[in-house]
Design a protein around this motif. Sequence first.
Motif, short mmCIF file in Angstrom:
data_model
loop_
_atom_site.label_atom_id
_atom_site.label_comp_id
_atom_site.label_asym_id
_atom_site.label_seq_id
_atom_site.Cartn_x
_atom_site.Cartn_y
_atom_site.Cartn_z
N LEU C 190 0.88 -1.26 -0.06
CA LEU C 190 0.01 0.02 -0.23
C LEU C 190 0.82 1.27 0.13
CD1 LEU C 190 -2.90 -1.26 2.40
CD2 LEU C 190 -2.96 -1.29 -0.10
N GLN C 191 1.95 1.26 0.53
CA GLN C 191 2.82 2.19 0.78
C GLN C 191 3.54 2.60 -0.48
OE1 GLN C 191 2.95 4.51 3.43
NE2 GLN C 191 4.08 5.68 1.81
N LEU C 193 2.29 1.99 -3.55
CA LEU C 193 1.30 2.46 -4.27
C LEU C 193 1.29 4.14 -4.21
CD1 LEU C 193 -1.92 0.07 -3.69
CD2 LEU C 193 -0.22 0.25 -5.79
N VAL C 194 1.29 4.49 -2.93
CA VAL C 194 1.35 5.85 -2.80
C VAL C 194 2.71 6.55 -3.16
CG1 VAL C 194 1.37 7.86 -0.87
CG2 VAL C 194 -0.29 5.56 -0.62
N SER C 197 2.75 6.31 -6.82
CA SER C 197 1.36 7.03 -7.64
C SER C 197 0.92 5.97 -8.41
CB SER C 197 1.63 8.24 -7.92
OG SER C 197 0.40 8.74 -8.84
N SER C 198 0.85 4.63 -8.19
CA SER C 198 0.28 3.51 -9.18
C SER C 198 -1.00 3.43 -8.95
CB SER C 198 1.39 2.40 -8.85
OG SER C 198 2.72 2.80 -9.07
N PRO C 199 -1.83 3.49 -9.83
CA PRO C 199 -3.35 2.99 -9.75
C PRO C 199 -3.43 1.26 -9.66
CG PRO C 199 -3.13 3.91 -11.53
CD PRO C 199 -1.74 4.19 -10.94
N MET C 229 -8.03 3.16 -1.23
CA MET C 229 -7.07 4.42 -1.35
C MET C 229 -7.12 4.76 -2.92
SD MET C 229 -3.75 2.67 0.46
CE MET C 229 -2.77 3.70 -0.39
N ALA C 231 -6.85 2.48 -5.59
CA ALA C 231 -6.08 1.40 -6.57
C ALA C 231 -6.77 0.14 -6.71
CB ALA C 231 -4.59 1.32 -6.05
#
Lengths: 136, 137, 286
Positions: C190-191, C193-194, C197-199, C229, C231
């Motif tokens: 999850l981190q 992804l942030v 900035s990957s959906p 979030m 994604a």
Amino acid sequence: MERVPILKIGDILLVSIQLDMSDQTAVQLQEALAERIVDTGCHGVIIDITALDIVDSFVGRMLSTIASISKVLDAETVVVGMRPAVAITLVELGLSLNGIRTALNVERGMELIAAAHADELDYQLDDDPDAETARP
Amino acid sequence: MGIDLGQPQAQSVRSDEDVVRVRQLVRAVAVASKLSLVDQTKLVTAASELARNTLVYGGGGSVEVTVVDNGRRKGVQIVFADSGPGIADLDLAMTDGYTSGGGLGLGLSGSRRLVDEFQIETSPETGTRITVTKWSR
Amino acid sequence: MALSTEESGRLVALLSGQDERVTTRWTEIVTSSLRGRLSQAELRRQVQDLHRAIVATGDRGTIDLSADNAAELRAALSELSRGRARQGFSATETTISIFALKDVLAELVQETGGPNALHDYVAFSKLVDEMGLFTFESFVRTRESLIADQAEQLLELSTPVVKLWEGVVAVPLVGTLDSARAQVVMERLLQTLVDTSSPYAIIDITGVPAVDTQVAQHILKTVVAARLMGADCIISGIRPQIAQTIVALGIEFGDIATKASLADALRHVLRLNGVETARRQPRRDA
């Protein structure tokens, strides 16, 4: 009582929640936002919760309500910037935030609203027989 | 914020703003007792739900935050006490989605899932007292 | 368990009177037990350290391993066991270095004789036993912390989150997933992804031998959290047995996209993004 500022950027209202909101502040935001949507005629609302270190059921419900209200007022709501720890906690809490669209950050949120808006325009064009023939 | 971890930290819950203060107090203690970020978030969220219950259903009350140690691990214990009408049907109140006050019905059942230990004592005479504990991993 | 003042005095006299002989004999016994895995000089140095610490403790009062004046002795014992634990010696090989002192003392007491010989030897033995146990304890503690460190390193190594494409990250899970590891993976994914900035995220479980209800729950929770979030997660590499377990356990994957292989999953994501069509078309035109 503290207020959460609502900014208008083009066709989008941007709400960036920067403080630990009391329940009253949350309710006030919900009301103010509905008014601003009508006043401005915006078609998109982005709620940036990057700064929120928790989202409890009250704030969760507020987000859902905002999404529903703006839908009625013909505006798309996207909640952006939810932190991983917040998301994990919400899943454990059992809060699914049904009906809310989410994006990783403001930029992605704007893309999402633009795409939704474009779909809508396409749909209207498709409906219009003149527009169809006008295409090459 | 200077916090003496040896002492229990108390906060009364009389208004909306007090719920915010409870969140901030719990976060400060959770950070100081080195809970992981996810555990901090879970504990503060649970505290927010329960403090709001104390305010809305218990008619206000008090919260006490203590650092505990079971010999192997450290943890944070929070007690929510009110002298309200108590909870008539505890099993029902602990069910997901049940609410008597127009909320989402996740306050009690949801916060139980966010902590490691959850105890509840309630009666019409003495009100409700909820004790939750989160241990560091 | 402490020695009396007289006993302490006699022990110190015994040890310091013939210190050269004591350390030599002690080193000999230890050397034979370790079968040459540590050099004679190294062992001699360790034994001398211990010898000096015992005598120093006795000079400062009665010898009691738990008392303040024995801090130096305890430190010497801990250092010995820490070193041995790190070098991979067994607990027996470590504690025997302490127990060897008993043999030395037995010989010395026998030679000296006197009315107190037996009584003294029993008291000295008890002290040596105590030192042995203390050594064993710190040996175990060192090993435990070594194991904990290694487990943590393994966890770090075994859960890489990699960027596959612009906007697409993947976690190839390898090996058994327990709750603790699943949680680490979840948070890390999850981190990432942030951060990137990957959906889209692909969770590849080709290398996971078995999935139980708990692990499946963790994966499901990750997918739901990622959605919150903003994604999307795709699960790939579900092997036939795992598919059967999932169905048998009654776990609902609902509307979560599942693909046979990592390649399929990536293709799926790229198609969603319109990447593949964009790449094919120019080729067709040409």
